[in-house]
Design a protein around this motif. Sequence first.
Motif, PDB file in Angstrom:
ATOM      1  N   ASN A  69      45.184  33.208  35.029  1.00 24.93           N
ATOM      2  CA  ASN A  69      45.634  34.590  35.212  1.00 24.93           C
ATOM      3  C   ASN A  69      44.708  35.573  34.505  1.00 24.93           C
ATOM      4  O   ASN A  69      45.132  36.641  34.085  1.00 24.93           O
ATOM      5  CB  ASN A  69      47.079  34.730  34.713  1.00 24.93           C
ATOM      6  CG  ASN A  69      47.868  35.753  35.525  1.00 24.93           C
ATOM      7  OD1 ASN A  69      47.304  36.486  36.342  1.00 24.93           O
ATOM      8  ND2 ASN A  69      49.153  35.807  35.294  1.00 24.93           N
ATOM      9  N   ASN A  70      43.439  35.197  34.409  1.00 29.45           N
ATOM     10  CA  ASN A  70      42.442  36.058  33.757  1.00 29.45           C
ATOM     11  C   ASN A  70      41.856  37.022  34.791  1.00 29.45           C
ATOM     12  O   ASN A  70      41.213  36.592  35.751  1.00 29.45           O
ATOM     13  CB  ASN A  70      41.349  35.180  33.141  1.00 29.45           C
ATOM     14  CG  ASN A  70      40.362  35.997  32.319  1.00 29.45           C
ATOM     15  OD1 ASN A  70      40.158  37.182  32.555  1.00 29.45           O
ATOM     16  ND2 ASN A  70      39.745  35.330  31.354  1.00 29.45           N
ATOM     17  N   ALA A  71      42.067  38.303  34.580  1.00 24.06           N
ATOM     18  CA  ALA A  71      41.693  39.325  35.572  1.00 24.06           C
ATOM     19  C   ALA A  71      40.188  39.541  35.680  1.00 24.06           C
ATOM     20  O   ALA A  71      39.729  40.201  36.614  1.00 24.06           O
ATOM     21  CB  ALA A  71      42.380  40.647  35.237  1.00 24.06           C
ATOM     22  N   VAL A  72      39.403  39.015  34.747  1.00 20.46           N
ATOM     23  CA  VAL A  72      37.954  39.254  34.780  1.00 20.46           C
ATOM     24  C   VAL A  72      37.165  37.945  34.707  1.00 20.46           C
ATOM     25  O   VAL A  72      36.015  37.921  34.269  1.00 20.46           O
ATOM     26  CB  VAL A  72      37.505  40.235  33.670  1.00 20.46           C
ATOM     27  CG1 VAL A  72      38.066  41.621  33.946  1.00 20.46           C
ATOM     28  CG2 VAL A  72      37.910  39.758  32.286  1.00 20.46           C
ATOM     29  N   ARG A 323      32.421  40.824  30.267  1.00 28.67           N
ATOM     30  CA  ARG A 323      32.114  40.238  31.573  1.00 28.67           C
ATOM     31  C   ARG A 323      31.419  38.890  31.464  1.00 28.67           C
ATOM     32  O   ARG A 323      30.721  38.465  32.381  1.00 28.67           O
ATOM     33  CB  ARG A 323      31.314  41.217  32.430  1.00 28.67           C
ATOM     34  CG  ARG A 323      30.022  41.699  31.839  1.00 28.67           C
ATOM     35  CD  ARG A 323      29.480  42.862  32.663  1.00 28.67           C
ATOM     36  NE  ARG A 323      28.279  43.419  32.089  1.00 28.67           N
ATOM     37  CZ  ARG A 323      27.048  43.121  32.499  1.00 28.67           C
ATOM     38  NH1 ARG A 323      26.855  42.280  33.476  1.00 28.67           N
ATOM     39  NH2 ARG A 323      26.008  43.685  31.911  1.00 28.67           N
ATOM     40  N   ALA A 324      31.655  38.196  30.331  1.00 26.57           N
ATOM     41  CA  ALA A 324      31.039  36.886  30.126  1.00 26.57           C
ATOM     42  C   ALA A 324      31.448  35.890  31.226  1.00 26.57           C
ATOM     43  O   ALA A 324      30.662  35.025  31.610  1.00 26.57           O
ATOM     44  CB  ALA A 324      31.412  36.340  28.750  1.00 26.57           C
ATOM     45  N   SER A 325      32.686  36.014  31.750  1.00 26.59           N
ATOM     46  CA  SER A 325      33.163  35.070  32.774  1.00 26.59           C
ATOM     47  C   SER A 325      33.223  35.701  34.156  1.00 26.59           C
ATOM     48  O   SER A 325      33.826  35.139  35.068  1.00 26.59           O
ATOM     49  CB  SER A 325      34.560  34.564  32.420  1.00 26.59           C
ATOM     50  OG  SER A 325      34.596  34.076  31.113  1.00 26.59           O
ATOM     51  N   PHE A 326      32.628  36.892  34.283  1.00 24.35           N
ATOM     52  CA  PHE A 326      32.656  37.563  35.587  1.00 24.35           C
ATOM     53  C   PHE A 326      31.354  37.258  36.328  1.00 24.35           C
ATOM     54  O   PHE A 326      30.269  37.490  35.795  1.00 24.35           O
ATOM     55  CB  PHE A 326      32.850  39.074  35.412  1.00 24.35           C
ATOM     56  CG  PHE A 326      33.247  39.743  36.696  1.00 24.35           C
ATOM     57  CD1 PHE A 326      34.573  39.765  37.099  1.00 24.35           C
ATOM     58  CD2 PHE A 326      32.295  40.312  37.524  1.00 24.35           C
ATOM     59  CE1 PHE A 326      34.939  40.352  38.296  1.00 24.35           C
ATOM     60  CE2 PHE A 326      32.659  40.893  38.726  1.00 24.35           C
ATOM     61  CZ  PHE A 326      33.979  40.915  39.119  1.00 24.35           C
ATOM     62  N   PRO A 327      31.442  36.733  37.564  1.00 18.78           N
ATOM     63  CA  PRO A 327      30.220  36.349  38.298  1.00 18.78           C
ATOM     64  C   PRO A 327      29.318  37.561  38.551  1.00 18.78           C
ATOM     65  O   PRO A 327      29.811  38.685  38.672  1.00 18.78           O
ATOM     66  CB  PRO A 327      30.751  35.800  39.628  1.00 18.78           C
ATOM     67  CG  PRO A 327      32.194  35.531  39.408  1.00 18.78           C
ATOM     68  CD  PRO A 327      32.655  36.469  38.342  1.00 18.78           C
ATOM     69  N   THR A 328      28.027  37.328  38.659  1.00 17.21           N
ATOM     70  CA  THR A 328      27.097  38.414  38.971  1.00 17.21           C
ATOM     71  C   THR A 328      26.806  38.442  40.474  1.00 17.21           C
ATOM     72  O   THR A 328      27.028  37.465  41.191  1.00 17.21           O
ATOM     73  CB  THR A 328      25.767  38.256  38.207  1.00 17.21           C
ATOM     74  OG1 THR A 328      25.262  36.953  38.457  1.00 17.21           O
ATOM     75  CG2 THR A 328      25.969  38.471  36.723  1.00 17.21           C
TER      76      THR A 328
END
Length: 351
Positions: A69-72, A323-328
């Motif tokens: 449930n991590n939004a980012v 944004r460490a876990s947000f895809p680029t």
Amino acid sequence: MRTLSSLGLLFSIATLLESAPTPLPIQSLDFSNVLPEHARRADPSLTGYLGAFFLGDKPSVYFYLSNGNNAVSFTALNKGNPVINPTKGTQGVRDPAIVTGGGDEAGRKWYIVGTDLNIGKTTWDAAQRTGSRGIFVWESTDLVNWNNERLVQVEDATAGMVWAPEAIWDAEKGQYLVHWASKFYPTSDPNHTGSPSAIRIRYAYTKDFKTFSAPQDYINKSPTNIIDLDFLPLGGKTYARFMKDETAKTVFTEISTTGLFGTWTRPGGSNAIIQSGVEGPAAYLDNQQAGKAHLLLDFYGSDGYRPYESTDIQGGKWTASDRASFPTNLRHGSILPINATFMSALSAKWG
Ligand SMILES: *[C@@H]1O[C@H](CO)[C@@H](O)[C@H](O)[C@H]1NC(C)=O
Ligand SMILES: *[C@@H]1O[C@H](CO)[C@@H](O)[C@H](O)[C@H]1NC(C)=O
């Protein structure tokens, strides 16, 4: 001794209370007076998020599922391959937007709409003079399978293009309000070689994404060009909306507490922006923290979407998220909060 120490404790607490900063009036901590229903209530049945995007130079629809449930924090579905490849029009889709069914279709119908543009086959100039005047539409009854591809023409021959369609259920009207960005050429310039109007946001109503009412202006800030409108419903008649100033290349927000056609104000004043050098704002409420929202901003000249967040949506205050876990390299798309049924169905089919 016991009495003395109790008194001493009481005295300490009293001193502490007196020396502490004056507490805020209790109302300002009770968000029920400030925030509408939707914004203040996190929903425990929502256990994740589905994202739909196009990637860099790849004009198809790609799905991403949140990690828990991590939004980012997101992972590509279908091993990073597209979930939808358009077959009509330019055979390229940009700006895919997931539309949640409303009215009779609530909880059992979803649409994806998108721009008909394969920039690899044209130029940015031609794409705006004689681009597609249609919007792509796909439908789903389970968020997993997407069918009934169509390309629906929404503007007449005076329009140079139709960009970044999105839609929102308008409960008062009982129909979907569909919107997009277009510029127009005079009828005396049928080949669109001259100067167009400013780009403005247009809208039409539909019940089925097949037939649409005659389009009208929704936002016209001429001579400023406006594209990429996105709504965030905050409950009742309160909405935030986000758009790109295509002249200044900035994204900003406006708030209405009087409905979709009410009075919109720009928190922070007429020059306030959230970020420059970005486009394709995509806003969504946090599933777990009441009053919190996320906003993806597409750094189109760099590495695509980066997440921003706010706990003061109506105040227009947004800050960059971790944004460490947000895809680029995710480009202009949208995010839909979903429950456990859809999380597992999407994983099972596309994981
Ligand atoms: C998820 O939402 C769908 C559609 O509203 C509903 O049918 C389903 O029961 C929900 N699942 C859970 C676990 O809440
Ligand atoms: C538009 O282009 C067509 C085809 O090139 C040409 O025949 C026509 O004269 C042009 N019309 C105008 C008004 O320039």
